[in-house]
Design an enzyme around this catalytic site. Structure first.
Site, PDB file in Angstrom:
ATOM      1  N   ARG A 177       0.832  -1.209   0.000  1.00  0.00           N
ATOM      2  CA  ARG A 177       0.000   0.000   0.000  1.00  0.00           C
ATOM      3  C   ARG A 177       0.865   1.257   0.000  1.00  0.00           C
ATOM      4  NH1 ARG A 177      -2.149  -0.493   6.215  1.00  0.00           N
ATOM      5  NH2 ARG A 177      -0.112  -0.866   7.125  1.00  0.00           N
ATOM      6  N   GLY A 210      -4.873  -1.758  -0.163  1.00  0.00           N
ATOM      7  CA  GLY A 210      -3.883  -0.738  -0.481  1.00  0.00           C
ATOM      8  C   GLY A 210      -4.074   0.574   0.239  1.00  0.00           C
ATOM      9  N   ASP A 344      11.227  -7.598   7.523  1.00  0.00           N
ATOM     10  CA  ASP A 344      10.798  -6.670   6.479  1.00  0.00           C
ATOM     11  C   ASP A 344      10.591  -5.261   7.018  1.00  0.00           C
ATOM     12  OD1 ASP A 344       8.519  -8.310   7.614  1.00  0.00           O
ATOM     13  OD2 ASP A 344       7.374  -6.671   6.745  1.00  0.00           O
ATOM     14  N   ASP A 354       8.425   1.978   9.162  1.00  0.00           N
ATOM     15  CA  ASP A 354       7.188   1.189   9.199  1.00  0.00           C
ATOM     16  C   ASP A 354       6.537   1.211  10.573  1.00  0.00           C
ATOM     17  OD1 ASP A 354       7.721   0.748   6.593  1.00  0.00           O
ATOM     18  OD2 ASP A 354       8.158  -1.369   6.766  1.00  0.00           O
TER      19      ASP A 354
END
Length: 591
Positions: A177, A210, A344, A354
């Site tokens: 996204r 997304g 990740d 993130d």
């Protein structure tokens, strides 16, 4: 000169005619403006250049032209990535397994409804992106940061990566996204990658839509800016927009699906490459591409590593190990728990990226975890250093196919040194938090003793250290804790508190050439008075969901100066005990 001609002129300057000019002020906007000033005449659509200005005067002009007042000549470029790294040959935007590339071309999905700018970082716009704050008030800016407009020269990309999630290989993940809308080189010669988060589907969206919701986007915007101003390496947030588009979310994964509004954050970082960027290539045996990507990352982001050196991957690994240890020690020193420390989500540049269900610990608790879906408490704050070791081991495994036996041994030795790197930095940071100078036997015991008392009394982590920075030694010695030091009053209820105070004051006497006022002044520069506690973020979110963004902006202002006392922050209770309504607050991990 028409706007279209202006874009073409800018494009030619970048690629054909005057590459040396990029060294002067690096923004195409500044270059064009300088070429048009001061010996120019202008009508509404035509610029006339004067050719009799010296290079010295033009150089002076470059220094004067600092901030772009519009997006007309402000440019982004994807050329560096597209020229150096393979791109997915499939151009259609549908969810699929992607191989043998680093990026897929994917365009953001514009909102269908009204878009509103909720917050903007003046510092990011002006200091990083060379944009005057007034630009944020333009339609062009709103269209850019919401994904409706793509600048000339930019090709939006979605990054392919994999990763270990909660200790298990999750295979292909990628930007599900997020869209990398280009690289910007600012007047300081710094390259920054701009990414929209929540901007629509990509080939990596899996089962998602997304989109990101207002709730998580507010937390992302405030969290990244708060962490930056605490002095911790992190991605930055430039803007936050919200739409009236509706998305559905199961906030707590309990089957209760609710309707929320979609939002987009424009975030910037020196790089978005993460451990999972390399893992996916090693997993599928794409070793030539793994080598290409590694050399690219080293060339762009690791100046201390010689890309021509045979041991470059070992040297690269050594830097990542060291800086990851530093980062996690910094997190711990301010009570920050990332919440989703998957490979990740671990940056190769060792910056905080993130922001999902992160949190700042309130009552000191090594088992604190901000992620409601982390049932096993894998990512609790007391385990973050161990998770760093786990993730670095996965990075080592990804590098192994490119290493000879001797280099593998070197990498293993480097990884073995990680715990010492972490604890050395941890000790330095907590000694500074306590105002200790020099090295003395027993410092680690003094720190551990205090943390033990804090844990047993559930004392507030941030305010205990802050109030130790503010209270005088005489007040401590008399065990006379004024009411304003409420966190210290909490910990003082433990029967061993007087013993700790006695040891602490004795240790402070060994500080050479130090005074109590200097000690307090020094400690207040490293112990914040304000951090983004969950209840504060939740209060701002609740108001934002009612279209009241005042607390988002107030928190943004306060968290820009976390070490300084603010009257507005005090009135809002940001340095007070957690309010009763937030005692058992659940923070959603769905975004």
């Amino acid at each position: 000169m028409t706007q279209r001609t202006g874009f073409l002129f800018c494009w030619l300057i970048q690629r054909l005619q005057f590459p040396q000019l990029l060294l002067l002020d690096v923004t195409c906007h500044a270059i064009v403006c300088c070429l048009l000033q001061p010996g120019l005449e202008r009508s509404d659509s035509v610029f006339y250049l004067s050719s009799n200005k010296s290079s010295h005067e033009q150089g002076s002009c470059e220094k004067e032209v600092r901030l772009a007042s519009s997006l007309d000549f402000w440019t982004l470029s994807s050329e560096n990535f597209i020229a150096m790294l393979p791109v997915d040959p499939v151009k259609e935007n549908y969810v699929r397994k992607v191989k043998n590339c680093v990026f897929s071309i994917a365009f953001p999905t514009p909102f269908k409804s009204r878009v509103r700018l909720v917050a903007v970082s003046k510092e990011v716009l002006e200091d990083i992106l060379d944009l005057d704050l007034s630009v944020s008030e333009t339609d062009d800016f709103i269209q850019l940061v919401s994904g409706e407009k793509i600048l000339f020269g930019s090709v939006p990309l979605a990054h392919r990566y994999g990763g270990h999630q909660f200790g298990i290989w999750a295979d292909q993940l990628g930007d599900g996204r997020a869209h990398l809308i280009g690289i910007y080189m600012n007047r300081k010669g710094e390259k920054w990658e701009l990414q929209l988060k929540g901007s629509g589907k990509t080939p990596y969206s899996r089962h998602g839509d997304g989109r990101a919701v207002l709730r998580s986007s507010v937390r992302e915007f405030l969290g990244s800016e708060a962490v930056h101003h605490l002095g911790i390496p992190t991605s930055r947030a430039a803007s936050l927009v919200v739409s009236d588009d509706e998305v559905w979310r199961d906030q707590f994964y309990d089957g209760n699906v609710v309707k929320e509004r979609a939002a987009v954050v424009l975030r910037v970082a020196k790089s978005w490459f993460r451990i999972g960027s390399l893992e996916i290539l090693a997993h599928y045996g794409e070793l030539d591409l793994l080598r290409t990507l590694l050399d690219f990352i080293i060339q762009e982001h690791f100046p201390s590593v010689d890309v021509g050196e045979p041991n470059r991957y070992v040297d690269f690994f050594s830097v990542v190990v060291s800086e990851t240890a530093q980062l996690i020690a910094l997190w711990t020193s301010v009570g920050f728990a990332h919440g989703v420390c998957n490979t990740d989500n671990f940056s190769l540049l060792s910056i905080t990226i993130d922001y999902g269900p992160f949190g700042f610990m309130e009552a000191y608790n090594p088992d604190f975890v901000p992620n409601t879906s982390d049932d096993e408490r894998r990512y609790k704050i007391g385990n973050q250093a161990n998770i760093g070791m786990f993730n670095l081991n996965k990075l080592s495994q990804a590098l192994n196919p490119l290493l000879d036996p001797r280099q593998k041994q070197l990498a293993a030795l480097i990884l073995e040194g990680y715990p010492d790197l972490y604890y050395t930095r941890f000790r330095e940071l907590f000694k500074a938090k306590l105002g200790l100078l020099g090295e003395r036997k027993g410092d680690e015991d003094l720190i551990a003793f205090l943390l033990h008392l804090m844990e047993k009394t559930a004392a507030d982590f941030t305010m205990t250290f802050r109030q130790l920075s503010e209270i005088t030694q005489s007040q401590l010695q008399e065990l006379n804790i004024p009411q304003q030091f409420w966190a210290l009053q909490t910990i003082s209820k433990h029967e061993l508190f007087p013993a700790w105070v006695s040891q602490y004051l004795l240790r402070l006497k060994s500080n050479m050439n130090d005074s109590d006022s200097e000690r307090r002044k020094r400690m207040m520069t490293v112990n914040p008075r304000y951090v983004l506690k969950n209840w504060m973020a939740e209060s701002a979110v609740r108001k934002a969901e009612r279209n009241d963004f005042s607390e988002v902006r107030l928190l943004q202002q306060v968290l820009q100066h976390p070490f300084q006392k603010h009257s507005t922050a005090e009135k809002a209770g940001y340095a007070s005990p957690t309010p009763s309504w937030a005692k058992n607050l659940r923070v959603s991990c769905s975004s």
